[in-house]
Motif scaffolding. Structure first.
Motif, PDB file in Angstrom:
ATOM      1  N   ASP A  12     -36.870  11.008 -25.168  1.00  0.00           N
ATOM      2  CA  ASP A  12     -35.917  12.069 -25.473  1.00  0.00           C
ATOM      3  C   ASP A  12     -34.549  11.808 -24.848  1.00  0.00           C
ATOM      4  O   ASP A  12     -33.509  12.131 -25.446  1.00  0.00           O
ATOM      5  N   GLU A  13     -34.529  11.221 -23.659  1.00  0.00           N
ATOM      6  CA  GLU A  13     -33.256  10.959 -22.995  1.00  0.00           C
ATOM      7  C   GLU A  13     -32.430   9.922 -23.756  1.00  0.00           C
ATOM      8  O   GLU A  13     -31.214  10.078 -23.926  1.00  0.00           O
ATOM      9  N   VAL A  14     -33.087   8.868 -24.235  1.00  0.00           N
ATOM     10  CA  VAL A  14     -32.360   7.848 -24.997  1.00  0.00           C
ATOM     11  C   VAL A  14     -31.912   8.422 -26.339  1.00  0.00           C
ATOM     12  O   VAL A  14     -30.799   8.149 -26.808  1.00  0.00           O
ATOM     13  N   ALA A  15     -32.757   9.230 -26.969  1.00  0.00           N
ATOM     14  CA  ALA A  15     -32.367   9.876 -28.225  1.00  0.00           C
ATOM     15  C   ALA A  15     -31.123  10.739 -28.026  1.00  0.00           C
ATOM     16  O   ALA A  15     -30.188  10.712 -28.843  1.00  0.00           O
ATOM     17  N   ALA A  16     -31.086  11.490 -26.937  1.00  0.00           N
ATOM     18  CA  ALA A  16     -29.919  12.334 -26.653  1.00  0.00           C
ATOM     19  C   ALA A  16     -28.679  11.484 -26.408  1.00  0.00           C
ATOM     20  O   ALA A  16     -27.565  11.837 -26.840  1.00  0.00           O
ATOM     21  N   LEU A  17     -28.864  10.350 -25.730  1.00  0.00           N
ATOM     22  CA  LEU A  17     -27.743   9.445 -25.476  1.00  0.00           C
ATOM     23  C   LEU A  17     -27.192   8.892 -26.792  1.00  0.00           C
ATOM     24  O   LEU A  17     -25.968   8.842 -26.994  1.00  0.00           O
ATOM     25  N   LEU A  18     -28.066   8.487 -27.706  1.00  0.00           N
ATOM     26  CA  LEU A  18     -27.622   7.967 -28.994  1.00  0.00           C
ATOM     27  C   LEU A  18     -26.830   9.019 -29.768  1.00  0.00           C
ATOM     28  O   LEU A  18     -25.770   8.718 -30.348  1.00  0.00           O
ATOM     29  N   ARG A  19     -27.331  10.233 -29.772  1.00  0.00           N
ATOM     30  CA  ARG A  19     -26.620  11.301 -30.481  1.00  0.00           C
ATOM     31  C   ARG A  19     -25.244  11.546 -29.856  1.00  0.00           C
ATOM     32  O   ARG A  19     -24.256  11.749 -30.564  1.00  0.00           O
ATOM     33  N   ASP A  20     -25.194  11.535 -28.545  1.00  0.00           N
ATOM     34  CA  ASP A  20     -23.932  11.795 -27.863  1.00  0.00           C
ATOM     35  C   ASP A  20     -22.920  10.678 -28.115  1.00  0.00           C
ATOM     36  O   ASP A  20     -21.736  10.950 -28.386  1.00  0.00           O
ATOM     37  N   VAL A  21     -23.365   9.435 -28.042  1.00  0.00           N
ATOM     38  CA  VAL A  21     -22.461   8.304 -28.284  1.00  0.00           C
ATOM     39  C   VAL A  21     -21.969   8.311 -29.725  1.00  0.00           C
ATOM     40  O   VAL A  21     -20.789   8.054 -29.992  1.00  0.00           O
ATOM     41  N   ALA A  22     -22.853   8.606 -30.662  1.00  0.00           N
ATOM     42  CA  ALA A  22     -22.433   8.688 -32.063  1.00  0.00           C
ATOM     43  C   ALA A  22     -21.368   9.772 -32.240  1.00  0.00           C
ATOM     44  O   ALA A  22     -20.363   9.571 -32.942  1.00  0.00           O
ATOM     45  N   ALA A  23     -21.571  10.907 -31.594  1.00  0.00           N
ATOM     46  CA  ALA A  23     -20.656  12.038 -31.761  1.00  0.00           C
ATOM     47  C   ALA A  23     -19.310  11.803 -31.101  1.00  0.00           C
ATOM     48  O   ALA A  23     -18.274  12.274 -31.595  1.00  0.00           O
ATOM     49  N   THR A  24     -19.292  11.040 -30.000  1.00  0.00           N
ATOM     50  CA  THR A  24     -18.045  10.885 -29.251  1.00  0.00           C
ATOM     51  C   THR A  24     -17.298   9.584 -29.545  1.00  0.00           C
ATOM     52  O   THR A  24     -16.060   9.559 -29.505  1.00  0.00           O
ATOM     53  N   ALA A  25     -18.035   8.492 -29.870  1.00  0.00           N
ATOM     54  CA  ALA A  25     -17.386   7.190 -30.010  1.00  0.00           C
ATOM     55  C   ALA A  25     -17.406   6.627 -31.419  1.00  0.00           C
ATOM     56  O   ALA A  25     -16.601   5.752 -31.731  1.00  0.00           O
TER      57      ALA A  25
END
Length: 269
Positions: free
Chosen positions: A3-16
């Protein structure tokens, strides 16, 4: 950690990534090799993923596509005995740079050289596929498995990058395409091909390039869903093996049917 890596992927997609989709300038895109593009979004996404992944797993190292482009010796880390992340910050960069999907973000974790977890995130479709070795594959929370019953050769569909094969293999594969239901041109995004196999939209994919960031997450996702990712000689995919040629399929039966049709010397032409 799934779940932590999934959240990181979503966050990076949304910001970068997504803020630059469809809005890149000419100076935001360059060729790192003939026909191989990189954008400012690729580099920023890889930086953020590297920071986040090493924070989640202290002592781990990252083998990212863009880092390897700058320093090819980092590929040697794939044989490291510790924890190694493989990162593709944007798979399908050509599509992304042109302002159209598909493109995905991908991460895999190796432990002692063996893949133990994988993630593919399509930020446009909102699709997330995750797996952990021995625990199965889930796409948007639903467990995936091979098609039951497996379709016969005439019903099989999937992409095959035939044009990159050696002349002998190319002629054999081209003649064998008529034995399958539909041989597609491909979407220029390996991660999306894996997602479509898992979802049942297609049954196989034949690749020539088999780079670790393009295939390690998808190969593990497919295997944990009852599928196969193997070299043309049947050897299971190993991210540290630098040979070209990879055939992936939703099941063992489908893999062998496609291999017989496209790659077997005994297949009728």
């Amino acid at each position: 950690m799934i779940d932590e890596v999934a959240a990181l992927l979503r966050d990076v997609a949304a910001t970068a990534v997504l803020p630059l989709f469809g809005g890149l300038s000419e100076t935001d895109v360059r060729e790192k090799a003939p026909g191989d593009l990189v954008t400012v979004a690729d580099r920023r996404a890889e930086e953020l993923l590297t920071e986040g992944l090493t924070r989640l797993l202290p002592g781990s190292v990252v083998v990212g596509e863009e880092a390897v482009a700058d320093d090819p010796s980092r590929l040697g880390l794939l044989r490291d005995t510790g924890d190694v992340w493989i990162v593709d910050p944007i798979d399908g960069t050509g599509n992304f740079a042109a302002g159209h999907p598909p493109f995905v973000l991908m991460v895999a974790l190796l432990r002692g050289g063996a893949p133990v977890a994988g993630w593919i995130y399509d930020p446009i479709a909102g699709t997330l596929a995750v797996t952990e070795a021995g625990a199965g594959t889930y796409v948007d929370g639903l467990r995936m498995g091979p098609p039951q019953p497996p379709p016969g050769p005439a019903a099989l569909r999937g992409p095959a990058m035939i044009r990159f094969l050696s002349p002998e293999l190319r002629a054999r594969a081209a003649a064998g395409t008529r034995r399958l239901g539909a041989v597609l041109a491909g979407q220029h995004c390996a991660g999306r091909e894996y997602l479509d196999i898992l979802a049942g939209h297609q049954h196989f994919a034949l690749f020539w390039r088999a780079l670790p960031w393009d295939h390690t997450p998808g190969a593990l996702l497919l295997r944990e869903a009852g599928g196969v990712a193997a070299r043309f000689d049947g050897t299971p995919y190993d991210p540290a093996d630098d040979r070209s040629g990879l055939l992936v399929a939703a099941s063992d039966e489908i893999w062998h049917a496609v291999h017989t049709a496209l790659l077997s010397a005994e297949s009728p032409t």
